[in-house]
Design a protein around this motif. Structure first.
Motif, PDB file in Angstrom:
ATOM      1  N   GLN A   1      68.591 -30.426  44.713  1.00 13.43           N
ATOM      2  CA  GLN A   1      68.565 -30.363  46.232  1.00 13.43           C
ATOM      3  C   GLN A   1      68.316 -28.779  46.555  1.00 13.43           C
ATOM      4  O   GLN A   1      67.591 -28.451  47.278  1.00 13.43           O
ATOM      5  CB  GLN A   1      69.637 -31.045  46.827  1.00 13.43           C
ATOM      6  CG  GLN A   1      69.386 -31.008  48.358  1.00 13.43           C
ATOM      7  CD  GLN A   1      70.615 -31.815  49.259  1.00 13.43           C
ATOM      8  OE1 GLN A   1      71.263 -32.573  48.642  1.00 13.43           O
ATOM      9  NE2 GLN A   1      70.913 -31.626  50.371  1.00 13.43           N
ATOM     10  N   ASP A   2      69.245 -28.037  46.039  1.00 16.26           N
ATOM     11  CA  ASP A   2      69.111 -26.519  46.380  1.00 16.26           C
ATOM     12  C   ASP A   2      68.328 -25.610  45.561  1.00 16.26           C
ATOM     13  O   ASP A   2      68.168 -24.509  45.828  1.00 16.26           O
ATOM     14  CB  ASP A   2      70.457 -25.958  46.724  1.00 16.26           C
ATOM     15  CG  ASP A   2      71.287 -26.137  45.698  1.00 16.26           C
ATOM     16  OD1 ASP A   2      70.758 -26.317  44.403  1.00 16.26           O
ATOM     17  OD2 ASP A   2      72.507 -25.570  45.698  1.00 16.26           O
ATOM     18  N   ASN A   3      68.034 -26.122  44.293  1.00 13.63           N
ATOM     19  CA  ASN A   3      67.414 -25.313  43.302  1.00 13.63           C
ATOM     20  C   ASN A   3      68.015 -24.263  42.943  1.00 13.63           C
ATOM     21  O   ASN A   3      67.371 -23.479  42.344  1.00 13.63           O
ATOM     22  CB  ASN A   3      65.950 -25.199  43.550  1.00 13.63           C
ATOM     23  CG  ASN A   3      64.990 -26.542  43.699  1.00 13.63           C
ATOM     24  OD1 ASN A   3      65.228 -27.268  42.541  1.00 13.63           O
ATOM     25  ND2 ASN A   3      63.914 -26.430  44.211  1.00 13.63           N
ATOM     26  N   LEU A   4      69.391 -23.836  43.169  1.00 14.44           N
ATOM     27  CA  LEU A   4      70.002 -22.802  42.826  1.00 14.44           C
ATOM     28  C   LEU A   4      70.428 -22.698  41.342  1.00 14.44           C
ATOM     29  O   LEU A   4      70.666 -23.777  40.747  1.00 14.44           O
ATOM     30  CB  LEU A   4      71.393 -22.638  43.566  1.00 14.44           C
ATOM     31  CG  LEU A   4      71.261 -22.032  44.992  1.00 14.44           C
ATOM     32  CD1 LEU A   4      72.308 -21.916  45.530  1.00 14.44           C
ATOM     33  CD2 LEU A   4      70.618 -20.811  45.185  1.00 14.44           C
ATOM     34  N   ILE A   5      70.118 -21.787  40.669  1.00 17.10           N
ATOM     35  CA  ILE A   5      70.593 -21.368  39.412  1.00 17.10           C
ATOM     36  C   ILE A   5      71.975 -20.695  39.365  1.00 17.10           C
ATOM     37  O   ILE A   5      71.925 -19.498  39.474  1.00 17.10           O
ATOM     38  CB  ILE A   5      69.491 -20.683  38.463  1.00 17.10           C
ATOM     39  CG1 ILE A   5      68.164 -21.298  38.663  1.00 17.10           C
ATOM     40  CG2 ILE A   5      69.851 -20.793  37.082  1.00 17.10           C
ATOM     41  CD1 ILE A   5      66.924 -20.879  37.718  1.00 17.10           C
ATOM     42  N   PRO A   6      72.980 -21.662  39.109  1.00 20.06           N
ATOM     43  CA  PRO A   6      74.344 -20.880  38.933  1.00 20.06           C
ATOM     44  C   PRO A   6      74.401 -19.832  37.880  1.00 20.06           C
ATOM     45  O   PRO A   6      73.836 -20.190  36.724  1.00 20.06           O
ATOM     46  CB  PRO A   6      75.053 -21.971  39.147  1.00 20.06           C
ATOM     47  CG  PRO A   6      74.636 -23.449  39.377  1.00 20.06           C
ATOM     48  CD  PRO A   6      73.137 -23.037  39.033  1.00 20.06           C
ATOM     49  N   ASP A   7      75.197 -18.633  38.110  1.00 18.00           N
ATOM     50  CA  ASP A   7      75.465 -17.651  37.356  1.00 18.00           C
ATOM     51  C   ASP A   7      76.105 -18.318  35.896  1.00 18.00           C
ATOM     52  O   ASP A   7      75.785 -18.032  34.755  1.00 18.00           O
ATOM     53  CB  ASP A   7      76.048 -16.587  37.755  1.00 18.00           C
ATOM     54  CG  ASP A   7      75.651 -15.621  38.761  1.00 18.00           C
ATOM     55  OD1 ASP A   7      74.187 -15.666  38.625  1.00 18.00           O
ATOM     56  OD2 ASP A   7      76.000 -14.759  39.168  1.00 18.00           O
ATOM     57  N   GLU A   8      76.978 -19.316  36.164  1.00 17.82           N
ATOM     58  CA  GLU A   8      77.649 -19.718  34.926  1.00 17.82           C
ATOM     59  C   GLU A   8      76.400 -20.570  33.808  1.00 17.82           C
ATOM     60  O   GLU A   8      76.891 -20.345  32.784  1.00 17.82           O
ATOM     61  CB  GLU A   8      78.738 -20.789  35.333  1.00 17.82           C
ATOM     62  CG  GLU A   8      79.517 -21.490  34.142  1.00 17.82           C
ATOM     63  CD  GLU A   8      80.187 -19.980  33.176  1.00 17.82           C
ATOM     64  OE1 GLU A   8      80.548 -20.551  32.220  1.00 17.82           O
ATOM     65  OE2 GLU A   8      80.660 -19.250  33.841  1.00 17.82           O
ATOM     66  N   ILE A   9      75.699 -21.301  34.463  1.00 20.02           N
ATOM     67  CA  ILE A   9      74.513 -21.907  33.581  1.00 20.02           C
ATOM     68  C   ILE A   9      73.827 -20.925  32.821  1.00 20.02           C
ATOM     69  O   ILE A   9      73.473 -21.024  31.719  1.00 20.02           O
ATOM     70  CB  ILE A   9      73.776 -22.808  34.424  1.00 20.02           C
ATOM     71  CG1 ILE A   9      74.593 -23.976  34.955  1.00 20.02           C
ATOM     72  CG2 ILE A   9      72.509 -23.340  33.533  1.00 20.02           C
ATOM     73  CD1 ILE A   9      74.174 -25.101  35.902  1.00 20.02           C
ATOM     74  N   THR A  10      73.383 -19.694  33.659  1.00 25.69           N
ATOM     75  CA  THR A  10      72.743 -18.884  33.118  1.00 25.69           C
ATOM     76  C   THR A  10      73.412 -17.895  31.999  1.00 25.69           C
ATOM     77  O   THR A  10      73.038 -17.549  30.991  1.00 25.69           O
ATOM     78  CB  THR A  10      72.453 -17.930  34.228  1.00 25.69           C
ATOM     79  OG1 THR A  10      71.339 -18.402  35.219  1.00 25.69           O
ATOM     80  CG2 THR A  10      71.457 -16.679  33.510  1.00 25.69           C
TER      81      THR A  10
END
Length: 162
Positions: A142-151
């Motif tokens: 929905q928001d297409n955010l890439i969280p820092d934790e996943i990165t």
């Protein structure tokens, strides 16, 4: 207390500061970069900084857009610039810290430049689209955010396998 996603009080630098570091590295070699190249290089450096230094390189959010990770703040500067070279550094808001006294962050940026700086925008985009990448895990949400934790997790795995 809640901190907004693009709040400059967060840890890290403004995306413009990081982008300008890559633009300067290119300029020093007599080269130019496209907006796609800058977006991907900034994101890759952010990922390796999270993995290797345990802190974010920038405080701006990253979104999973069709052509890969995009820092919306940078997109606001360049928009649909496409493949046209970026000729000037981005303006940086007064009071933003610069990278001059952060040798660790500068070393990550230089390493990313040495490893990825010669790649074209499409090549960098394909690299950030790989199966299991943060982009592939978040694109279409929905928001297409890439969280820092996943990165951080992804680039930690890459750093260990290098």
């Amino acid at each position: 207390m809640t901190i907004a996603i693009d709040d400059p009080k967060r840890t890290g630098y403004a995306a413009e500061v990081v982008a300008n570091a890559f633009l300067e590295l290119a300029r020093a070699e007599g080269r130019t970069l496209t907006q796609m190249q800058v977006h991907k290089l900034v994101y890759i450096a952010h990922g390796y900084t999270l993995a290797l230094l345990g802190r974010p390189l920038m405080y701006n959010t990253v979104h999973a857009w069709q052509r890969g990770p995009v820092v919306q703040r940078l997109w606001q500067h360049w928009g649909e610039r496409g493949r046209d070279p970026i000729s000037e550094p981005l303006p940086v808001a007064p009071g933003e810290p610069d990278l001059a006294d952060d040798g660790e962050a500068l070393e990550v940026i230089r390493s990313v430049w040495n490893g990825y700086g010669s790649m074209e925008g499409g090549e960098l985009s394909r690299l950030t689209h790989r199966a299991g990448s943060p982009w592939s895990q978040t694109y279409g949400l929905q928001d297409n955010l890439i969280p820092d934790e996943i990165t951080r997790e992804y680039y930690t795995t890459l750093a260990r396998s290098a």
